[in-house]
Design an enzyme around this catalytic site. Structure first.
Site, PDB file in Angstrom:
ATOM      1  N   CYS A 121      -3.794  60.826  42.344  1.00 30.90           N
ATOM      2  CA  CYS A 121      -4.629  60.561  41.256  1.00 30.90           C
ATOM      3  C   CYS A 121      -3.919  60.205  39.707  1.00 30.90           C
ATOM      4  O   CYS A 121      -3.220  58.882  39.739  1.00 30.90           O
ATOM      5  CB  CYS A 121      -5.613  61.681  40.756  1.00 30.90           C
ATOM      6  SG  CYS A 121      -6.987  61.597  39.590  1.00 30.90           S
ATOM      7  N   ASP A 170     -14.964  55.476  46.018  1.00 33.41           N
ATOM      8  CA  ASP A 170     -14.517  56.148  44.675  1.00 33.41           C
ATOM      9  C   ASP A 170     -15.098  55.629  43.842  1.00 33.41           C
ATOM     10  O   ASP A 170     -15.321  54.518  43.288  1.00 33.41           O
ATOM     11  CB  ASP A 170     -13.005  55.757  44.572  1.00 33.41           C
ATOM     12  CG  ASP A 170     -12.278  56.451  43.659  1.00 33.41           C
ATOM     13  OD1 ASP A 170     -13.259  57.090  42.720  1.00 33.41           O
ATOM     14  OD2 ASP A 170     -11.183  56.995  43.498  1.00 33.41           O
ATOM     15  N   HIS A 201     -13.335  59.715  45.447  1.00 33.76           N
ATOM     16  CA  HIS A 201     -12.026  59.981  44.624  1.00 33.76           C
ATOM     17  C   HIS A 201     -11.457  61.347  44.911  1.00 33.76           C
ATOM     18  O   HIS A 201     -12.127  62.470  45.215  1.00 33.76           O
ATOM     19  CB  HIS A 201     -12.363  59.935  43.158  1.00 33.76           C
ATOM     20  CG  HIS A 201     -11.082  59.848  42.283  1.00 33.76           C
ATOM     21  ND1 HIS A 201     -10.128  58.856  42.354  1.00 33.76           N
ATOM     22  CD2 HIS A 201     -10.491  60.815  41.554  1.00 33.76           C
ATOM     23  CE1 HIS A 201      -9.065  59.046  41.576  1.00 33.76           C
ATOM     24  NE2 HIS A 201      -9.319  60.246  41.048  1.00 33.76           N
TER      25      HIS A 201
END
Length: 233
Positions: A121, A170, A201
């Site tokens: 991330c 995502d 995500h």
């Protein structure tokens, strides 16, 4: 496996670098870069997985200027609080901290055989930015880095083998942006990209908010195989 906390000094202060040593005590190094949730349970679990594979793992506390030692669960409250903390994070300063952390890791007597970087991330795009600056890296693994699609000019500066992971569903990184990364990766000399189409995500994070077990298992198996080729133990 043993753990410790080292200190890394930069121009404006000192930050913690959490270190995991494999059972045999030495091995190649992996700089592990946090999500917005800090060096919490998820990242520590990943560090332990890598140490069991034989790597010396180091994870810096990137939010040390904002909230030293920040770690949060990836539940709705933790997500909100982590977003508030990460909104104060300076990415350019963070990459500079990562360079200092990488230098520290590479200089450890326990590290043999080179270094790689792996991030999730926030850490996924920071690892990418770091790799563009550091030709001495042996490998890059980037999981769903949100700023990668907007910084594809950096792809030509990356000299190490690279592996990218994204979730095709995502909500924060549109599929058309991932397609742009796919095209850029195809032009890179030694890179691969894997899109888990059904995953969203942060699918590797074990939180029920994000986790996709099948996608996480596939992506981690690919990561292990990639590191075994590019940074053998």
């Amino acid at each position: 496996m043993s753990t410790r906390t080292d200190s890394v000094t930069v121009a404006d202060g000192v930050f913690d670098l959490y270190v995991w040593l494999p059972e045999r005590g030495t091995g190649p190094g992996v700089l592990l870069i946090q999500e917005i949730f800090g060096v919490g349970d998820h990242l520590r679990g990943v560090a332990e997985d890598l140490a069991r594979l034989g790597y010396v793992v180091a994870a810096p506390d990137l939010f040390w200027r904002i909230r030293p030692g920040w770690a949060s669960d990836a539940d709705p409250e933790g997500i909100q609080r982590s977003m508030e903390v990460s909104a104060q994070f300076d990415g350019e300063q963070g990459v500079a901290d990562l360079e200092a952390a990488l230098d520290h890791l590479a200089g450890l007597p326990e590290v043999t055989g080179g270094t790689a970087t792996l991030g999730f991330c926030l850490g996924g795009w920071l690892a990418y930015f770091l790799a563009a600056r550091r030709p001495d890296l042996a490998a890059l693994v980037s999981f769903y880095g949100s700023q990668v699609p907007g910084a594809l000019d950096l792809a030509t500066q990356i000299r190490c083998p690279a592996q990218f992971h994204f979730g095709g569903s995502d909500p924060y990184i549109p599929r058309e942006d991932i397609a742009r990364v796919e095209r850029a990766v195809a032009a890179m000399p030694d890179a691969e990209i894997h899109v888990e189409e059904e995953a969203g995500h942060a699918f590797h994070n074990p939180s029920p908010v994000f986790h996709h077990a099948a996608a996480a298992d596939r992506a981690w198996r690919l990561t292990e195989e990639f590191l075994a080729r590019r940074l053998p133990v």
